[in-house]
Enzyme design. Structure first.
Site, short mmCIF file in Angstrom:
data_model
loop_
_atom_site.label_atom_id
_atom_site.label_comp_id
_atom_site.label_asym_id
_atom_site.label_seq_id
_atom_site.Cartn_x
_atom_site.Cartn_y
_atom_site.Cartn_z
N LYS A 19 0.85 -1.19 0.00
CA LYS A 19 0.00 0.00 0.00
C LYS A 19 0.88 1.24 0.00
O LYS A 19 2.09 1.16 0.24
CB LYS A 19 -0.94 0.02 1.20
CG LYS A 19 -0.25 0.24 2.53
CD LYS A 19 -1.24 0.57 3.67
CE LYS A 19 -2.22 -0.53 3.90
NZ LYS A 19 -2.96 -0.36 5.19
N LYS A 61 -7.24 -6.29 -1.19
CA LYS A 61 -7.96 -5.70 -0.06
C LYS A 61 -8.81 -4.52 -0.52
O LYS A 61 -8.31 -3.64 -1.24
CB LYS A 61 -6.97 -5.25 1.02
CG LYS A 61 -6.29 -6.39 1.74
CD LYS A 61 -5.17 -5.90 2.62
CE LYS A 61 -5.60 -4.88 3.64
NZ LYS A 61 -4.45 -4.38 4.45
#
Length: 244
Positions: free
Chosen positions: A27, A89
């Site tokens: 991320k 995710k």
């Protein structure tokens, strides 16, 4: 309980892998709670981890995409999924749009892990619905990392119910959200399948670089191999103000 650490680059990923992290999450922490990396960067990190061997799991976020933009969410999932990660995710906010988004995600071709954003509480009916749809895992996390940890956002009995709902469905379950080494006893008591960290292992805040000393200390703590001792402070280090 497995350890998840979020990384933003090949160097950070290899550092986490070398420290024994079980679950490497890709991320961009400077872009929000679930800030997404460019797909080129995701692909490069995945390739480096696969070349290094080992059986660690790799996940990646799609970015903070609003719930009302379902078609965009699906497009982002497909782009990230094609990078070869084990899990994609997706943040799930507590809104009426959550249920149709979950249905759309369950119908896509990629292994999605819904991440329930807990700042305004959890809608347990949506959590149960997600578990019934057969997702490989679910998570609880927070959006605003400066307002405290997941344990500040939700009482323990709600977290227990969240974990129990996933377990009853045979679904992997994880917790994240400004978690610190000091939360280890609470995490052990709840016993999720994995716990996620970011700035607890950074020299500064969550947008800073991973600190090898903090990372190894946290791995040791969660493995019961060592007593956690925070690295000595210096002018080059500041106390983390936010996490995962």
């Amino acid at each position: 309980m497995k350890l998840l650490v979020s990384v933003r680059s090949v160097d950070e990923a290899m550092l986490a892998a070398g420290a024994g992290v079980d679950f490497i999450d890709l991320k961009e922490p400077g872009q929000g709670a679930l800030g997404g990396l460019p797909t080129g960067a995701i692909g490069a990190i995945v390739a480096a981890l696969r070349r290094s061997g080992g059986s660690r799991l790799v996940s990646a976020t799609i970015g903070d995409v609003p719930m009302h933009e379902a078609p965009r969410i699906i497009r982002c999932v497909e782009a990230v999924g094609r990078c070869g990660v084990d899990y994609v995710k997706v943040g799930i906010e507590r809104t009426p749009a959550a249920r149709p988004v979950l249905d759309a995600l369950a119908a896509c071709a990629w292994p999605v892990v819904p991440v329930f954003i807990a700042d305004r509480g959890l809608e347990m009916a949506d959590v149960a619905h997600a578990c019934a749809l057969g997702f490989p895992g679910v998570m609880a996390d927070t959006q605003d990392k400066l307002r405290g940890s997941l344990f500040d956002a939700l009482p323990t009995h709600v977290l227990q119910r969240f974990i129990a709902t996933a377990r009853a469905a045979g679904t992997m379950v994880g917790l994240a959200g400004a978690l610190r080494a000091a939360h280890a006893p609470q995490l052990r008591e709840l016993a999720p399948d994995f716990a996620g960290f970011r700035s607890a292992v950074c020299a500064g805040d969550r947008s800073g670089a991973l600190d090898p000393a903090r990372l190894h200390a946290l791995v040791g703590l969660l493995r019961d191999q060592a007593t956690y001792r925070p690295p000595p402070s210096s002018s080059a280090r500041t106390r983390p103000t936010s996490a995962q």
